[in-house]
Design a protein around this motif. Structure first.
Motif, mmCIF file in Angstrom:
data_model
loop_
_atom_site.group_PDB
_atom_site.id
_atom_site.type_symbol
_atom_site.label_atom_id
_atom_site.label_comp_id
_atom_site.label_asym_id
_atom_site.label_seq_id
_atom_site.Cartn_x
_atom_site.Cartn_y
_atom_site.Cartn_z
ATOM 1 N N ALA A 25 1.774 0.121 1.861
ATOM 2 C CA ALA A 25 1.605 -0.582 2.396
ATOM 3 C C ALA A 25 3.578 -1.633 2.442
ATOM 4 O O ALA A 25 3.737 -1.775 3.693
ATOM 5 C CB ALA A 25 0.975 -1.417 2.517
ATOM 6 N N GLU A 26 3.693 -1.515 1.765
ATOM 7 C CA GLU A 26 4.999 -2.273 1.035
ATOM 8 C C GLU A 26 5.869 -1.198 1.042
ATOM 9 O O GLU A 26 5.742 -0.470 0.602
ATOM 10 C CB GLU A 26 5.111 -3.079 0.344
ATOM 11 N N PRO A 27 7.292 -1.387 1.083
ATOM 12 C CA PRO A 27 8.552 -0.187 0.974
ATOM 13 C C PRO A 27 8.640 -0.534 -0.181
ATOM 14 O O PRO A 27 9.011 1.287 -0.099
ATOM 15 C CB PRO A 27 9.444 -1.410 1.700
ATOM 16 N N GLU A 28 8.758 -1.006 -0.885
ATOM 17 C CA GLU A 28 8.756 -0.447 -2.572
ATOM 18 C C GLU A 28 7.820 0.342 -3.107
ATOM 19 O O GLU A 28 8.113 1.098 -3.807
ATOM 20 C CB GLU A 28 9.172 -1.275 -3.186
ATOM 21 N N GLU A 29 6.696 0.086 -2.780
ATOM 22 C CA GLU A 29 4.690 1.018 -2.999
ATOM 23 C C GLU A 29 5.111 2.035 -2.378
ATOM 24 O O GLU A 29 4.769 3.548 -2.991
ATOM 25 C CB GLU A 29 3.966 -0.226 -2.756
ATOM 26 N N LYS A 30 5.806 1.789 -1.268
ATOM 27 C CA LYS A 30 6.082 3.973 -0.987
ATOM 28 C C LYS A 30 7.061 4.777 -1.249
ATOM 29 O O LYS A 30 6.778 5.382 -1.208
ATOM 30 C CB LYS A 30 6.366 3.311 1.055
ATOM 31 N N GLU A 48 7.688 4.460 -4.419
ATOM 32 C CA GLU A 48 7.676 4.977 -5.670
ATOM 33 C C GLU A 48 6.936 6.069 -5.311
ATOM 34 O O GLU A 48 6.515 6.877 -5.916
ATOM 35 C CB GLU A 48 6.642 3.793 -6.207
ATOM 36 N N MET A 49 5.610 5.441 -4.794
ATOM 37 C CA MET A 49 4.066 6.478 -4.157
ATOM 38 C C MET A 49 5.057 8.569 -3.671
ATOM 39 O O MET A 49 4.737 8.973 -4.572
ATOM 40 C CB MET A 49 3.353 6.000 -3.235
ATOM 41 N N PHE A 50 5.553 7.803 -2.306
ATOM 42 C CA PHE A 50 6.616 9.325 -2.403
ATOM 43 C C PHE A 50 7.345 10.043 -3.321
ATOM 44 O O PHE A 50 6.554 11.456 -2.812
ATOM 45 C CB PHE A 50 6.539 8.761 -0.460
ATOM 46 N N ASP A 51 7.744 9.061 -3.710
ATOM 47 C CA ASP A 51 8.975 10.206 -4.581
ATOM 48 C C ASP A 51 7.875 10.544 -5.456
ATOM 49 O O ASP A 51 7.833 11.986 -6.167
ATOM 50 C CB ASP A 51 9.920 9.158 -5.559
ATOM 51 N N LEU A 52 6.964 9.546 -6.074
ATOM 52 C CA LEU A 52 6.091 10.622 -7.416
ATOM 53 C C LEU A 52 4.961 11.615 -6.738
ATOM 54 O O LEU A 52 4.938 12.612 -7.468
ATOM 55 C CB LEU A 52 4.823 9.631 -7.880
#
Length: 152
Positions: A127-132, A134-138
């Motif tokens: 939902a947030e750019p930082e979360e995105k 982290e999740m998409f890199d992982l």
């Protein structure tokens, strides 16, 4: 891992491949080997019903995750407790459209969606750019290491 994979569509799928990527992700996320996960492939109509019912959004979507015991990633020193991770529901027909737009195979798209769904079950969000990021890199790392290990 106790991963059950079911296909309720007419689309031909290698169910063992989806169980294998789930095992890969759960192993790398230090999830207890006794954790339970269900992966279900469904057609657009039932996917749309789920999408409307749970997210109040129209049309079928690619993947939905339904967490159960709210397990979180463990560490190399301490894996998660055993429990039910939850359910991932994937629509191959939506995945096929997305794969065409992305320029890769439908199988690769569905493997990516499987990783994406598992990460949601483990508490990741975008939902947030930082979360995105982290999740998409992982999810990219997990998918690429799986494909490299499988010789794909």
């Amino acid at each position: 891992m106790s991963t059950e994979v079911n296909n309720e569509t007419e689309v031909a799928l290698d169910l063992a491949e989806f169980a294998a990527i789930a095992e890969h992700v759960l192993h790398h996320m230090h999830v207890n080997p006794r954790a339970e996960l269900n992966i279900l492939f469904i057609d657009p109509e039932p996917m749309e019903e789920l999408h409307v019912r749970w997210l109040d959004l129209p049309g079928p979507t690619d993947v939905m995750s339904f967490p159960m015991d709210e397990l979180r990633p463990g560490t190399a020193e301490s894996e998660t407790p055993a429990g039910t991770l939850g359910d991932i529901v994937i629509c191959p027909q939506v995945a096929a459209r997305q794969a065409l737009e992305a320029g890769h195979s439908t199988a690769e798209e569905m493997l990516l969606l499987t990783v994406h769904g598992i990460l949601h079950l483990l508490g990741y969000d975008h939902a947030e750019p930082e979360e995105k990021k982290e999740m998409f890199d992982l999810q990219r790392t997990l998918l690429l290491t799986f494909l490299a290990e499988r010789g794909a």
